[in-house]
Design a protein around this motif. Structure first.
Motif, PDB file in Angstrom:
ATOM      1  N   TYR A  14       0.826  -1.217   0.000  1.00 19.32           N
ATOM      2  CA  TYR A  14       0.000   0.000   0.000  1.00 19.32           C
ATOM      3  C   TYR A  14       0.855   1.260   0.000  1.00 19.32           C
ATOM      4  N   ASP A  15       2.058   1.215   0.612  1.00 21.00           N
ATOM      5  CA  ASP A  15       2.881   2.419   0.709  1.00 21.00           C
ATOM      6  C   ASP A  15       3.920   2.514  -0.405  1.00 21.00           C
ATOM      7  N   ASP A  16       3.653   1.857  -1.512  1.00 22.10           N
ATOM      8  CA  ASP A  16       4.512   1.969  -2.693  1.00 22.10           C
ATOM      9  C   ASP A  16       4.707   3.440  -3.050  1.00 22.10           C
ATOM     10  N   SER A  17       5.930   3.793  -3.381  1.00 27.76           N
ATOM     11  CA  SER A  17       6.252   5.202  -3.622  1.00 27.76           C
ATOM     12  C   SER A  17       5.417   5.810  -4.748  1.00 27.76           C
ATOM     13  N   ARG A  18       5.351   5.134  -5.892  1.00 24.52           N
ATOM     14  CA  ARG A  18       4.618   5.688  -7.033  1.00 24.52           C
ATOM     15  C   ARG A  18       3.113   5.704  -6.773  1.00 24.52           C
ATOM     16  N   ILE A  19       2.587   4.616  -6.218  1.00 24.48           N
ATOM     17  CA  ILE A  19       1.141   4.466  -6.093  1.00 24.48           C
ATOM     18  C   ILE A  19       0.575   5.324  -4.963  1.00 24.48           C
ATOM     19  N   PHE A  20       1.159   5.214  -3.773  1.00 27.81           N
ATOM     20  CA  PHE A  20       0.593   5.932  -2.622  1.00 27.81           C
ATOM     21  C   PHE A  20       1.200   7.317  -2.440  1.00 27.81           C
ATOM     22  N   HIS A  21       2.525   7.374  -2.278  1.00 25.74           N
ATOM     23  CA  HIS A  21       3.147   8.643  -1.911  1.00 25.74           C
ATOM     24  C   HIS A  21       3.081   9.681  -3.021  1.00 25.74           C
ATOM     25  N   LYS A  22       2.933   9.235  -4.259  1.00 34.50           N
ATOM     26  CA  LYS A  22       2.842  10.207  -5.359  1.00 34.50           C
ATOM     27  C   LYS A  22       1.404  10.322  -5.867  1.00 34.50           C
ATOM     28  N   GLN A  23       0.920   9.290  -6.521  1.00 35.01           N
ATOM     29  CA  GLN A  23      -0.371   9.419  -7.196  1.00 35.01           C
ATOM     30  C   GLN A  23      -1.537   9.600  -6.224  1.00 35.01           C
ATOM     31  N   LEU A  36      -7.636   3.500  -1.761  1.00 38.83           N
ATOM     32  CA  LEU A  36      -6.538   2.674  -2.260  1.00 38.83           C
ATOM     33  C   LEU A  36      -6.649   1.262  -1.687  1.00 38.83           C
ATOM     34  N   HIS A  37      -6.692   0.271  -2.586  1.00 36.22           N
ATOM     35  CA  HIS A  37      -6.717  -1.137  -2.189  1.00 36.22           C
ATOM     36  C   HIS A  37      -5.407  -1.768  -2.648  1.00 36.22           C
ATOM     37  N   ALA A  38      -4.599  -2.212  -1.679  1.00 32.90           N
ATOM     38  CA  ALA A  38      -3.301  -2.790  -2.010  1.00 32.90           C
ATOM     39  C   ALA A  38      -2.840  -3.676  -0.862  1.00 32.90           C
ATOM     40  N   VAL A  39      -1.724  -4.350  -1.070  1.00 34.39           N
ATOM     41  CA  VAL A  39      -1.220  -5.311  -0.085  1.00 34.39           C
ATOM     42  C   VAL A  39      -0.865  -4.602   1.217  1.00 34.39           C
ATOM     43  N   ALA A  40      -1.425  -5.090   2.327  1.00 31.83           N
ATOM     44  CA  ALA A  40      -1.163  -4.507   3.643  1.00 31.83           C
ATOM     45  C   ALA A  40      -1.494  -5.534   4.717  1.00 31.83           C
ATOM     46  N   ASP A  41      -0.918  -5.346   5.894  1.00 34.31           N
ATOM     47  CA  ASP A  41      -1.181  -6.274   7.000  1.00 34.31           C
ATOM     48  C   ASP A  41      -2.236  -5.736   7.958  1.00 34.31           C
ATOM     49  N   PHE A  42      -3.085  -4.856   7.486  1.00 36.33           N
ATOM     50  CA  PHE A  42      -4.187  -4.324   8.281  1.00 36.33           C
ATOM     51  C   PHE A  42      -5.439  -4.292   7.411  1.00 36.33           C
ATOM     52  N   ALA A  43      -6.594  -4.122   8.041  1.00 32.75           N
ATOM     53  CA  ALA A  43      -7.861  -4.129   7.296  1.00 32.75           C
ATOM     54  C   ALA A  43      -8.134  -2.786   6.647  1.00 32.75           C
ATOM     55  N   GLU A  44      -7.950  -1.718   7.413  1.00 35.36           N
ATOM     56  CA  GLU A  44      -8.291  -0.402   6.870  1.00 35.36           C
ATOM     57  C   GLU A  44      -7.721   0.699   7.751  1.00 35.36           C
ATOM     58  N   LYS A  45      -7.309   1.781   7.124  1.00 34.82           N
ATOM     59  CA  LYS A  45      -6.930   2.991   7.849  1.00 34.82           C
ATOM     60  C   LYS A  45      -6.940   4.161   6.875  1.00 34.82           C
ATOM     61  N   SER A  77     -17.660  -0.064  -4.842  1.00 37.49           N
ATOM     62  CA  SER A  77     -17.076   1.187  -4.349  1.00 37.49           C
ATOM     63  C   SER A  77     -17.850   2.436  -4.743  1.00 37.49           C
ATOM     64  N   GLY A  78     -18.549   2.385  -5.892  1.00 37.94           N
ATOM     65  CA  GLY A  78     -19.233   3.570  -6.379  1.00 37.94           C
ATOM     66  C   GLY A  78     -18.284   4.644  -6.876  1.00 37.94           C
ATOM     67  N   ALA A  79     -17.057   4.265  -7.229  1.00 33.92           N
ATOM     68  CA  ALA A  79     -16.060   5.237  -7.685  1.00 33.92           C
ATOM     69  C   ALA A  79     -16.431   5.799  -9.056  1.00 33.92           C
ATOM     70  N   ASP A  80     -15.981   7.000  -9.311  1.00 32.72           N
ATOM     71  CA  ASP A  80     -16.202   7.650 -10.602  1.00 32.72           C
ATOM     72  C   ASP A  80     -15.131   7.282 -11.617  1.00 32.72           C
ATOM     73  N   ILE A  81     -13.971   6.826 -11.125  1.00 30.09           N
ATOM     74  CA  ILE A  81     -12.859   6.480 -12.010  1.00 30.09           C
ATOM     75  C   ILE A  81     -12.000   5.438 -11.295  1.00 30.09           C
ATOM     76  N   PHE A  82     -11.427   4.506 -12.071  1.00 26.27           N
ATOM     77  CA  PHE A  82     -10.635   3.415 -11.507  1.00 26.27           C
ATOM     78  C   PHE A  82      -9.235   3.451 -12.108  1.00 26.27           C
ATOM     79  N   HIS A  83      -8.243   3.041 -11.305  1.00 27.45           N
ATOM     80  CA  HIS A  83      -6.841   3.130 -11.721  1.00 27.45           C
ATOM     81  C   HIS A  83      -6.113   1.929 -11.126  1.00 27.45           C
ATOM     82  N   PHE A  84      -5.633   0.999 -11.972  1.00 29.31           N
ATOM     83  CA  PHE A  84      -4.962  -0.194 -11.447  1.00 29.31           C
ATOM     84  C   PHE A  84      -3.550  -0.318 -12.004  1.00 29.31           C
ATOM     85  N   HIS A  85      -2.719  -1.161 -11.340  1.00 27.00           N
ATOM     86  CA  HIS A  85      -1.275  -1.121 -11.548  1.00 27.00           C
ATOM     87  C   HIS A  85      -0.619  -2.445 -11.923  1.00 27.00           C
ATOM     88  N   ASP A  86      -1.363  -3.489 -12.214  1.00 23.80           N
ATOM     89  CA  ASP A  86      -0.733  -4.776 -12.486  1.00 23.80           C
ATOM     90  C   ASP A  86      -1.304  -5.398 -13.758  1.00 23.80           C
TER      91      ASP A  86
END
Length: 379
Positions: A14-23, A36-45, A77-86
């Motif tokens: 989840y804390d990937d530099s490009r995905i979280f800290h930038k975009q 943001l939905h990504a690999v993490a060892d917690f449920a939500e924050k 999610s009801g999102a207006d736009i989606f953005h994925f990385h893999d």
């Protein structure tokens, strides 16, 4: 209501530099509701205005199961736009675009067909045909999406038939000038994923060629990837002043950059790397850290024009050692190279330049009128 964005990845933390800290953080700072939905060892924050929903890490073929889970989350999610990385999420991205009728963006970090040729777990006899299949499938599916973001121009050129492509380079975040920690220790740094093709063996062998009086230390900071157990014996490596740190938190990287004297980015001369722009090279520059890099034409042009270091034959540990020693032995040269790299970061190689392109793409895909209407209703 603010426009809602869902960014997702089945591979990246989840804390990937490009995905979280930038975009993600850039979008949140400019009025978007970001999930943001990504690999993490917690449920939500929630962090820096971004709602982060964790995803369990999966390896091997089980990683493919994450696609269905992320797709179901996206639909809800009801999102207006989606953005994925893999790339493995491409079929789900196409299905999501068809199901919701909303813009879906694919972010291509690397040249997938060329990358297949570097995977040690794929038999060499199969790499060629798998690379060609990957090219056809990736570009065919991406063509059904609203846009593709690529990390370099060379990757963008492969998506010629996609309706909208934007190059958003992985330049580092604007970094405050670091206070260099001159404690007399000659620390050589490598920051990033560590593998044979990224120079693991050559960096270790380089230490045998450095003058003993330098008493230099090599610090390898990042996860080991496919390194044989007998070649990562930490006790034996420490006897040679080589230290394996593994993956460390994003915030700790800067403290190491402040303590280092030389940064290495000596990747092997394989096709997947020749036109790449490794973030570690530009983070060294931002930190005012002289660097030694592979002599690819593109990298050589950047290093020579900025005056931030040397380029070498990455397969020659003796040449690497010679260039590293020159920097460690000459304080004036080290300071000049560091200042030149820092200047290049401030003027050219920083995230603010790329952030504008990201925001322009989002505004275009959402429609300026619809975006303004959502922001007005939110206020």
């Amino acid at each position: 209501m603010a426009p809602k964005v869902m960014i997702f990845s089945s591979v990246h933390p989840y804390d990937d530099s490009r995905i979280f800290h930038k975009q993600a953080k850039s979008l949140a700072a400019h009025g978007f509701e970001v999930e943001l939905h990504a690999v993490a060892d917690f449920a939500e924050k929630t962090e820096d205005g971004v709602r982060i929903v964790g995803l369990a890490r999966r390896t091997g073929w089980k990683r493919l199961l994450a696609g269905r889970q992320l797709y179901r989350r996206a639909v809800r999610s009801g999102a207006d736009i989606f953005h994925f990385h893999d790339p493995e999420l491409l079929p789900w991205g196409v299905l999501l675009a068809w199901r919701t009728g909303r813009p879906v963006i694919y972010d291509s970090h690397e040249d997938l067909p060329k990358q297949i040729h570097t995977k040690p777990w794929i038999p060499k006899a199969l790499r060629g045909i798998l690379s060609r299949i990957a090219h056809v499938v990736e570009k065919g599916l991406a063509g059904r999406l609203a846009a593709v973001i690529t990390a370099t121009e060379s990757i963008r050129d492969q998506f010629a038939r996609v309706r909208r492509t934007v190059v958003i380079k992985n330049w580092p975040l604007p970094m405050p000038a670091l206070n260099r920690e001159e404690d007399g220790v000659n620390r050589i740094l490598y920051v990033g994923g560590i593998s044979y093709l990224r120079g693991y063996r050559e960096m270790i062998r380089m230490m045998d060629h450095l003058p003993k009086e330098l008493d230099a230390e090599l610090h390898l900071i990042g996860p080991l990837q496919h390194i044989r157990p007998e070649e990562r014996n930490e006790e034996e490596l420490r006897k040679k002043n080589i230290h394996l740190h593994g993956r460390i938190p994003f915030e700790e990287v800067r403290s190491w950059l402040a303590k280092g004297k030389v940064g290495l980015v000596c990747l092997h001369p394989v096709e997947n790397y020749r036109e790449s722009l490794p973030i570690k090279m530009f983070e060294y520059m931002a930190a005012g850290l002289p660097l030694v890099a592979t002599d690819f034409p593109l990298w050589k042009e950047i290093v020579d024009q900025s005056g931030c270091g040397f380029t070498v034959n990455a397969l020659d540990p003796a040449e690497m050692a010679e260039k590293v020693a020159r920097i460690l032995q000459d304080e004036r040269l080290r300071r000049q190279m560091g200042e030149a790299g820092r200047k290049a970061h401030e003027e050219t190689y920083n995230w603010q330049v790329e952030e504008r392109k990201l925001l322009e793409l989002y505004n275009e895909l959402l429609g300026a009128d619809g975006l303004a209407e959502k922001k007005a209703s939110a206020s």
